[in-house]
Design an enzyme around this catalytic site. Structure first.
Site, mmCIF file in Angstrom:
data_model
loop_
_atom_site.group_PDB
_atom_site.id
_atom_site.type_symbol
_atom_site.label_atom_id
_atom_site.label_comp_id
_atom_site.label_asym_id
_atom_site.label_seq_id
_atom_site.Cartn_x
_atom_site.Cartn_y
_atom_site.Cartn_z
ATOM 1 C CD GLU A 431 76.368 -76.986 -40.167
ATOM 2 O OE1 GLU A 431 76.015 -77.716 -39.284
ATOM 3 O OE2 GLU A 431 77.029 -76.037 -39.833
HETATM 4 C C1 FAD Z 1 83.694 -74.440 -47.038
HETATM 5 C C2 FAD Z 1 83.520 -75.239 -45.855
HETATM 6 C C3 FAD Z 1 82.917 -74.702 -44.653
HETATM 7 C C4 FAD Z 1 82.962 -75.569 -43.584
HETATM 8 N N1 FAD Z 1 82.614 -74.896 -42.326
HETATM 9 C C5 FAD Z 1 82.656 -75.435 -41.178
HETATM 10 C C6 FAD Z 1 82.573 -74.864 -40.007
HETATM 11 O O1 FAD Z 1 82.255 -73.810 -39.821
HETATM 12 N N2 FAD Z 1 82.686 -75.519 -38.700
HETATM 13 C C7 FAD Z 1 83.250 -76.831 -38.857
HETATM 14 O O2 FAD Z 1 83.380 -77.418 -37.779
HETATM 15 N N3 FAD Z 1 83.279 -77.451 -39.927
HETATM 16 C C8 FAD Z 1 83.054 -77.041 -41.184
HETATM 17 N N4 FAD Z 1 83.342 -77.591 -42.363
HETATM 18 C C9 FAD Z 1 83.418 -79.019 -42.472
HETATM 19 C C10 FAD Z 1 82.390 -79.771 -42.893
HETATM 20 O O3 FAD Z 1 81.523 -79.761 -41.855
HETATM 21 C C11 FAD Z 1 82.902 -81.174 -43.074
HETATM 22 O O4 FAD Z 1 83.799 -81.047 -44.403
HETATM 23 C C12 FAD Z 1 81.941 -82.345 -43.370
HETATM 24 O O5 FAD Z 1 81.288 -82.505 -42.134
HETATM 25 C C13 FAD Z 1 82.452 -83.713 -43.909
HETATM 26 O O6 FAD Z 1 83.710 -83.983 -43.152
HETATM 27 P P1 FAD Z 1 84.918 -84.380 -43.904
HETATM 28 O O7 FAD Z 1 85.021 -83.366 -44.741
HETATM 29 O O8 FAD Z 1 85.914 -84.960 -42.957
HETATM 30 O O9 FAD Z 1 84.549 -85.736 -44.913
HETATM 31 P P2 FAD Z 1 84.671 -87.192 -44.493
HETATM 32 O O10 FAD Z 1 83.790 -87.334 -43.044
HETATM 33 O O11 FAD Z 1 85.791 -87.670 -44.641
HETATM 34 O O12 FAD Z 1 83.534 -87.759 -45.502
HETATM 35 C C14 FAD Z 1 84.169 -88.219 -46.864
HETATM 36 C C15 FAD Z 1 83.010 -89.021 -47.441
HETATM 37 O O13 FAD Z 1 82.513 -90.209 -46.823
HETATM 38 C C16 FAD Z 1 81.020 -90.244 -46.473
HETATM 39 N N5 FAD Z 1 81.271 -90.652 -44.978
HETATM 40 C C17 FAD Z 1 81.795 -90.617 -43.763
HETATM 41 N N6 FAD Z 1 81.493 -91.037 -42.939
HETATM 42 C C18 FAD Z 1 80.460 -91.997 -43.231
HETATM 43 C C19 FAD Z 1 79.769 -92.858 -42.574
HETATM 44 N N7 FAD Z 1 79.828 -93.079 -41.133
HETATM 45 N N8 FAD Z 1 78.575 -93.396 -43.341
HETATM 46 C C20 FAD Z 1 78.408 -93.095 -44.492
HETATM 47 N N9 FAD Z 1 79.196 -92.278 -45.223
HETATM 48 C C21 FAD Z 1 80.164 -91.616 -44.626
HETATM 49 C C22 FAD Z 1 81.064 -88.663 -46.497
HETATM 50 O O14 FAD Z 1 79.508 -88.813 -46.571
HETATM 51 C C23 FAD Z 1 81.801 -88.298 -47.521
HETATM 52 O O15 FAD Z 1 80.901 -88.381 -48.891
HETATM 53 C C24 FAD Z 1 83.279 -76.886 -43.422
HETATM 54 C C25 FAD Z 1 83.848 -77.419 -44.728
HETATM 55 C C26 FAD Z 1 83.977 -76.811 -45.917
HETATM 56 C C27 FAD Z 1 84.469 -77.584 -47.083
#
Ligand code: FAD
Length: 590
Positions: A431
């Site tokens: 989220e």
């Molecule tokens: C158990 C679990 C359940 C989930 N459930 C759902 C679900 O039901 N539906 C759904 O759609 N998704 C779901 N997710 C996905 C979740 O919302 C994402 O993992 C989350 O939004 C982060 O995206 P990412 O993993 O690609 O990380 P990334 O976006 O790659 O981020 C990696 C790091 O970089 C930082 N970062 C990225 N962009 C920026 C920026 N612009 N500025 C500063 N820092 C930044 C982040 O803060 C983080 O520390 C789930 C994930 C997990 C692990």
């Protein structure tokens, strides 16, 4: 292993004395939220949490959900518990009666949600996502979609999911690639989504996926994303689930925590989808779901903290180790040692502060919903990233302290303390990570409006300061001093953010997370100070032991947590340059 007992005394105190349940109940449509009804709901929810969900929390974690050829079996007891959840009408609490809901305030539903989450976070995720999907459909769906799906979702017979994330599109949803091609009255959806919570499971007869996708002629970026409803089973003319749609679960993830909650890889292969609202407005609709879900994830921080605290307290009363520092003599339970007390007080005071902030925000949501008053909505918008970011970061800290109180046994799975830390760890990630919440707070909620709403809130803190100044109580005097320093720290940061966001955005955003933490601990301090004042006023007529503990806990919070505010202010205002001080080359060389 100690069982979960809902903290009903504190919940009632927060609902009635801090969040203003009586005022909320006067809002149109909330007349059923009488004290007796709310009490009965809290009692019943507490039984459901302790007797049905808590007993399958640890076993659910050990067993996990299991994928087999596209199907997912949830752990033993989950299906039956879900049936009882549906029969109990728990999912219907906050929705409008004309849709089959019970029309109760979000505030009351929040207390119930805290109990369900504290007793079994993995289980609670299924209703959480369903409720978000209901909100989005309620507000943006056509009458036809509402007619076909909302009733069953509110009942809980069908569940909902939120399909945003793709391998290349996490925090940055502009990168979503899933396609939607028009085909007569509906669309055909193709693509892959990852990390979809309860994307597949065996607890409900249908699953409704809300999916972000692009139509072929959509503009680039976030302006070209649309929202679709994609059912697992297409509906027959009589409205019952019929033919299987082209939405399949390819696998589920192996995770650090929330093992019982299936996190699915979803493949959409020309799946039939129905447009929700208008084309290209999907992201704004999804934000409706995300805001509700962000609040709920913040509440997960509160719930896990409460559960971890209860477990640590029970252990600290039983574990015999060392002698009393003053009395010597026999070996004593570790709760007699000052450092263990310190840890327990950190857990207790922060949990209570978070609960009060979350419930107060829920009450503002009710006011905003029923009165359309812009001030309430502005307060909610300001506090959602704080509730999400601060309560989850603190929830992890509290769960970690819970492990520490257990000593070596905390690191061993049988005590259950480790599960809370593992489960809590996801809350600062999904989220929207804490970094994303903090940028939302600093950028959209403060800089964009020149700090207007946050300054309104600071003026509320000043009024409270005047109230606190009338008390002769030494504890309240100490709380007042700490809160005044906290309010000043927030005010200094707001001046800095508003003055610098336009010219040094990297410097300002470098301090966004420390600022979010500052906002959280000061907002928590605000609530604890209010709680102490109420407790002082009610002391003669109320339950003395609880009220005295409230004042002492508030003072502890002021002197151990709120006291960090000035240092955080310095980090926000002066620390930005340091964050970006090393060049990319220097990082590479390291
Ligand atoms: C158990 C679990 C359940 C989930 N459930 C759902 C679900 O039901 N539906 C759904 O759609 N998704 C779901 N997710 C996905 C979740 O919302 C994402 O993992 C989350 O939004 C982060 O995206 P990412 O993993 O690609 O990380 P990334 O976006 O790659 O981020 C990696 C790091 O970089 C930082 N970062 C990225 N962009 C920026 C920026 N612009 N500025 C500063 N820092 C930044 C982040 O803060 C983080 O520390 C789930 C994930 C997990 C692990």
């Amino acid at each position: 292993m100690s069982g979960y007992v809902a903290p009903l005394k504190d919940m009632r105190f927060v609902l009635n004395e801090l969040a203003g349940l009586a005022e909320v109940a006067k809002l149109p449509g909330y007349q059923d939220a009488t004290p007796d009804t709310v009490d009965a709901i809290l009692e019943e929810a507490s039984k459901f949490a302790s007797e049905i969900l808590d007993p399958i929390n640890y076993s659910g974690d050990q067993e996990g959900s299991i994928w087999n050829d596209g199907s997912v079996a949830t752990p033993k007891g989950f299906r039956q518990a879900y049936q009882q959840y549906v029969q109990g009408g728990w999912g219907a609490l906050p929705f409008e009666p004309d849709l089959g809901g019970q029309g109760l305030p979000k505030l009351v539903a929040t207390a119930v949600e805290e109990m369900l989450t504290a007793s079994n976070m993995s289980f609670s995720l299924c209703p959480l996502l369903t409720q978000g999907a209901i909100h989005a459909l309620e507000l943006c769906g056509s009458d036809e979609l509402k007619q076909a799906y909302l009733g069953k979702m509110i009942q809980g017979t069908w569940t909902g999911t939120m399909n945003l994330t793709e391998p290349q599109a996490g925090s940055d949803l502009a990168l979503v690639r899933t396609k939607a091609e028009r085909s007569g009255k509906h669309y055909l959806i193709s693509g892959q989504k990852i990390f979809i919570t309860y994307g597949e499971h065996d607890m409900a007869e249908n699953i409704l996926h809300l999916v972000l996708a692009r139509t072929p002629d959509a503009p680039e970026g976030v302006k070209g994303i649309s929202l679709f409803l994609v059912p697992k089973f297409l509906l027959k003319p009589d409205g019952a689930p019929g033919e299987r749609n082209g939405a399949r679960c390819a696998s589920i993830e192996h995770k650090l925590g929330i093992h019982a909650s299936p996190t699915a890889v979803m493949v959409f292969d020309q799946a039939v989808g129905y447009l929700v609202g208008e084309e290209n407005k999907g992201l704004s609709y999804m934000f409706i779901m995300m805001n509700a879900a962000r609040f709920s994830v913040g509440l997960e921080g509160v719930a896990i903290a409460e559960r971890a605290f209860q477990r640590a307290l029970a252990f600290a009363k039983e574990r015999l180790q060392g002698k009393d520092l003053v009395e010597g003599g026999q070996t004593v339970p570790i709760i007699r040692h000052p450092d263990v007390r310190r840890m327990l007080m950190l857990m207790k005071s922060q949990t209570e502060a978070m609960r009060a902030l979350a419930y107060t925000t829920a009450a503002a949501l009710d006011f905003s919903h029923k009165t359309k008053d812009k001030q309430h909505q502005a307060f909610v918008d300001l506090m959602i990233p704080v509730v999400k970011g601060w309560c989850t970061e603190t929830g992890i800290e509290v769960a970690s302290l819970g492990v520490q109180v257990h000593g070596g046994m905390g690191f061993i799975e049988e005590t259950g303390a480790a599960q809370h830390l593992r489960d809590a760890r996801i809350t600062t990630i999904y989220e929207g990570t804490t970094g994303i919440q903090a940028m939302d707070l600093v950028g959209r909620k403060i800089a964009r409006e020149g700090g207007a709403t946050v300054r309104e809130w600071i003026s509320v803190l000043h009024k409270l300061d005047a109230e606190l100044g009338k008390s002769g109580n030494a504890d309240i005097k100490a709380i007042r001093a700490s809160l005044a320093a906290g309010a000043q720290a927030v005010s200094d940061c707001v001046d800095y953010i508003v003055a610098n966001a336009g010219k040094d955005v990297k410097g300002v955003f470098a301090g966004a997370v420390p600022f979010l933490k500052l906002m959280g601990i000061v907002a928590g301090g605000w609530q604890m100070a209010r709680a102490a004042l109420v407790a002082e006023k009610k002391m003669e007529a109320g339950e003395k032991s609880f009220l005295q503990a409230k004042i002492k806990t508030a003072r502890f919070y002021a002197e151990h947590v709120l006291v960090q505010a000035p240092a955080l202010r310095d980090t926000v205002v002066k620390g930005g340059a340091g964050v970006m001080a090393l060049s990319d080359e220097q990082f590479l060389a390291a």
